[in-house]
Motif scaffolding. Structure first.
Motif, PDB file in Angstrom:
ATOM      1  N   THR A  32       0.821  -1.189   0.000  1.00 29.07           N
ATOM      2  CA  THR A  32      -0.123  -0.194   0.108  1.00 29.07           C
ATOM      3  C   THR A  32       0.956   1.151  -0.036  1.00 29.07           C
ATOM      4  N   LEU A  33       0.633   2.003  -0.982  1.00 31.20           N
ATOM      5  CA  LEU A  33       1.749   2.939  -1.410  1.00 31.20           C
ATOM      6  C   LEU A  33       0.809   4.632  -0.664  1.00 31.20           C
ATOM      7  N   GLU A  34       1.500   5.187   0.069  1.00 34.77           N
ATOM      8  CA  GLU A  34       0.846   6.631   0.534  1.00 34.77           C
ATOM      9  C   GLU A  34       1.987   7.657   0.201  1.00 34.77           C
ATOM     10  N   PRO A  35       1.603   8.727   0.113  1.00 37.81           N
ATOM     11  CA  PRO A  35       2.537   9.744  -0.102  1.00 37.81           C
ATOM     12  C   PRO A  35       3.584  10.001   0.748  1.00 37.81           C
ATOM     13  N   HIS A  36       4.792  10.268   0.763  1.00 39.71           N
ATOM     14  CA  HIS A  36       6.009  10.743   1.660  1.00 39.71           C
ATOM     15  C   HIS A  36       6.206   9.534   2.696  1.00 39.71           C
ATOM     16  N   VAL A  37       6.343   8.489   1.797  1.00 41.29           N
ATOM     17  CA  VAL A  37       6.863   7.162   2.639  1.00 41.29           C
ATOM     18  C   VAL A  37       8.192   7.076   2.135  1.00 41.29           C
ATOM     19  N   ARG A  38       9.023   6.016   2.836  1.00 44.28           N
ATOM     20  CA  ARG A  38      10.463   5.757   2.340  1.00 44.28           C
ATOM     21  C   ARG A  38      10.240   4.649   1.159  1.00 44.28           C
ATOM     22  N   GLU A  39      11.535   4.607   0.414  1.00 45.55           N
ATOM     23  CA  GLU A  39      11.414   3.689  -0.748  1.00 45.55           C
ATOM     24  C   GLU A  39      11.592   2.327  -0.075  1.00 45.55           C
ATOM     25  N   LEU A  40      11.246   1.425  -0.968  1.00 51.99           N
ATOM     26  CA  LEU A  40      11.252  -0.112  -0.835  1.00 51.99           C
ATOM     27  C   LEU A  40      12.769  -0.215  -0.948  1.00 51.99           C
ATOM     28  N   THR A  41      13.576  -1.145  -0.187  1.00 47.37           N
ATOM     29  CA  THR A  41      14.772  -1.478   0.017  1.00 47.37           C
ATOM     30  C   THR A  41      14.935  -2.540  -1.150  1.00 47.37           C
ATOM     31  N   ALA A  42      16.262  -2.848  -1.495  1.00 51.98           N
ATOM     32  CA  ALA A  42      16.412  -3.718  -2.582  1.00 51.98           C
ATOM     33  C   ALA A  42      16.080  -5.231  -2.155  1.00 51.98           C
ATOM     34  N   SER A  43      16.240  -5.453  -1.039  1.00 52.08           N
ATOM     35  CA  SER A  43      15.829  -6.859  -0.270  1.00 52.08           C
ATOM     36  C   SER A  43      14.288  -6.971  -0.363  1.00 52.08           C
ATOM     37  N   GLU A  44      13.658  -5.795  -0.035  1.00 55.33           N
ATOM     38  CA  GLU A  44      12.060  -5.960  -0.140  1.00 55.33           C
ATOM     39  C   GLU A  44      11.610  -6.046  -1.671  1.00 55.33           C
ATOM     40  N   ALA A  51       6.978 -13.275  -4.984  1.00 56.82           N
ATOM     41  CA  ALA A  51       5.785 -13.857  -4.585  1.00 56.82           C
ATOM     42  C   ALA A  51       5.079 -14.204  -5.570  1.00 56.82           C
ATOM     43  N   ASN A  52       4.203 -15.060  -5.789  1.00 53.05           N
ATOM     44  CA  ASN A  52       3.286 -15.629  -6.738  1.00 53.05           C
ATOM     45  C   ASN A  52       2.533 -14.612  -7.212  1.00 53.05           C
ATOM     46  N   ARG A  53       1.851 -13.718  -6.581  1.00 56.46           N
ATOM     47  CA  ARG A  53       1.140 -12.708  -7.097  1.00 56.46           C
ATOM     48  C   ARG A  53       1.592 -11.354  -6.183  1.00 56.46           C
ATOM     49  N   ILE A  54       1.358 -10.159  -6.867  1.00 55.98           N
ATOM     50  CA  ILE A  54       1.732  -8.954  -6.015  1.00 55.98           C
ATOM     51  C   ILE A  54       0.585  -8.019  -6.537  1.00 55.98           C
ATOM     52  N   ARG A  55      -0.097  -7.366  -5.107  1.00 58.49           N
ATOM     53  CA  ARG A  55      -1.081  -6.267  -5.453  1.00 58.49           C
ATOM     54  C   ARG A  55      -0.609  -5.106  -4.701  1.00 58.49           C
ATOM     55  N   VAL A  56      -0.734  -4.024  -5.532  1.00 61.45           N
ATOM     56  CA  VAL A  56      -0.299  -2.917  -4.985  1.00 61.45           C
ATOM     57  C   VAL A  56      -1.638  -1.850  -5.004  1.00 61.45           C
ATOM     58  N   PHE A  57      -1.685  -1.075  -3.946  1.00 56.92           N
ATOM     59  CA  PHE A  57      -2.970  -0.173  -3.719  1.00 56.92           C
ATOM     60  C   PHE A  57      -2.464   1.060  -3.503  1.00 56.92           C
ATOM     61  N   ILE A  58      -2.633   2.031  -4.516  1.00 57.54           N
ATOM     62  CA  ILE A  58      -2.304   3.473  -4.422  1.00 57.54           C
ATOM     63  C   ILE A  58      -3.495   4.320  -4.262  1.00 57.54           C
ATOM     64  N   ASP A  59      -3.612   5.246  -3.024  1.00 63.63           N
ATOM     65  CA  ASP A  59      -4.875   5.943  -2.962  1.00 63.63           C
ATOM     66  C   ASP A  59      -4.304   7.370  -3.311  1.00 63.63           C
ATOM     67  N   GLY A  60      -4.641   7.891  -4.338  1.00 60.82           N
ATOM     68  CA  GLY A  60      -4.227   9.100  -4.798  1.00 60.82           C
ATOM     69  C   GLY A  60      -5.233  10.132  -4.589  1.00 60.82           C
ATOM     70  N   ARG A  61      -6.156   9.951  -3.755  1.00 61.08           N
ATOM     71  CA  ARG A  61      -7.217  10.956  -3.718  1.00 61.08           C
ATOM     72  C   ARG A  61      -7.071  12.151  -2.723  1.00 61.08           C
ATOM     73  N   VAL A  62      -7.146  13.236  -3.272  1.00 63.60           N
ATOM     74  CA  VAL A  62      -7.062  14.299  -2.135  1.00 63.60           C
ATOM     75  C   VAL A  62      -8.012  14.044  -0.869  1.00 63.60           C
ATOM     76  N   ALA A  63      -9.324  13.736  -1.172  1.00 63.14           N
ATOM     77  CA  ALA A  63     -10.097  13.339  -0.032  1.00 63.14           C
ATOM     78  C   ALA A  63     -10.166  11.930   0.499  1.00 63.14           C
ATOM     79  N   GLY A  64      -8.866  11.354   0.222  1.00 65.97           N
ATOM     80  CA  GLY A  64      -8.637   9.968   0.550  1.00 65.97           C
ATOM     81  C   GLY A  64      -8.623   9.864   1.999  1.00 65.97           C
ATOM     82  N   ASN A  65      -8.876   8.409   2.488  1.00 63.75           N
ATOM     83  CA  ASN A  65      -8.628   8.168   3.901  1.00 63.75           C
ATOM     84  C   ASN A  65      -7.246   7.518   4.347  1.00 63.75           C
TER      85      ASN A  65
END
Length: 167
Positions: A32-44, A51-65
């Motif tokens: 789950t990506l949010e603004p102003h968080v650190r980068e993923l490391t190379a090991s991450e 992984a067999n499947r990768i799911r990424v969620f990005i909430d880019g709404r101004v009024a997001g929770n």
């Protein structure tokens, strides 16, 4: 203080950025990506790609929770650049939910919008990014810069059905 002294002042230390929400369990990596968080490391990143499947969620709404309220409207440049690029370069499918930035959406509205992507093709895709945004053109421009072609789906209350095309 002389003008030359400006270059010798020590930099004010900034608080470390919070970690990206990442979990890997039963062969599924969830980011789950949010603004102003650190980068993923190379090991991450290596663990994510294993992984067999990768799911990424990005909430880019101004009024997001978001867990932390951003200080200004959200831009793609507010996300960790290397991690965002990594996700889009490896994605096998990008699903973008377009919301109206002038009003807040209820949890039911958001769930309804995201359910439009709950098809077998999405389930079978290995690396899926789901993104909610009120600036779809910025997302399309970003994807076209970092990935020549990736299946791209858009869902919005303004469209009657999911549209498929390349970014």
């Amino acid at each position: 203080m002389q003008p030359a002294d400006i270059h010798t002042l020590s930099q004010v230390p900034h608080a470390p950025l919070p970690a990206i929400a990442l979990s890997i369990a039963e062969g599924i990596a969830t980011i789950t990506l949010e603004p102003h968080v650190r980068e993923l490391t190379a090991s991450e990143k290596k663990a994510v790609l294993a992984a067999n499947r990768i799911r990424v969620f990005i909430d880019g709404r101004v009024a997001g929770n978001l867990s932390r309220k951003p200080p200004a409207p959200i831009k793609l440049s507010d996300y960790p650049a290397d991690t965002l690029r990594f996700c889009f370069q490896h994605a096998t499918l990008v699903c973008v939910g377009v919301v109206d930035c002038r009003k807040e959406q209820s949890a039911d509205d958001v769930e309804s919008l995201l359910r439009r992507f709950d098809g077998k093709d999405v389930e079978d895709s290995r690396f899926v990014i789901r993104m909610l945004t009120d600036a779809p053109y910025d997302v399309g421009d970003y994807i076209s810069r970092h990935r020549p072609y990736v299946p791209f789906r858009i869902a919005s209350p303004h469209y009657t059905e999911t549209v498929e095309g390349d970014a």
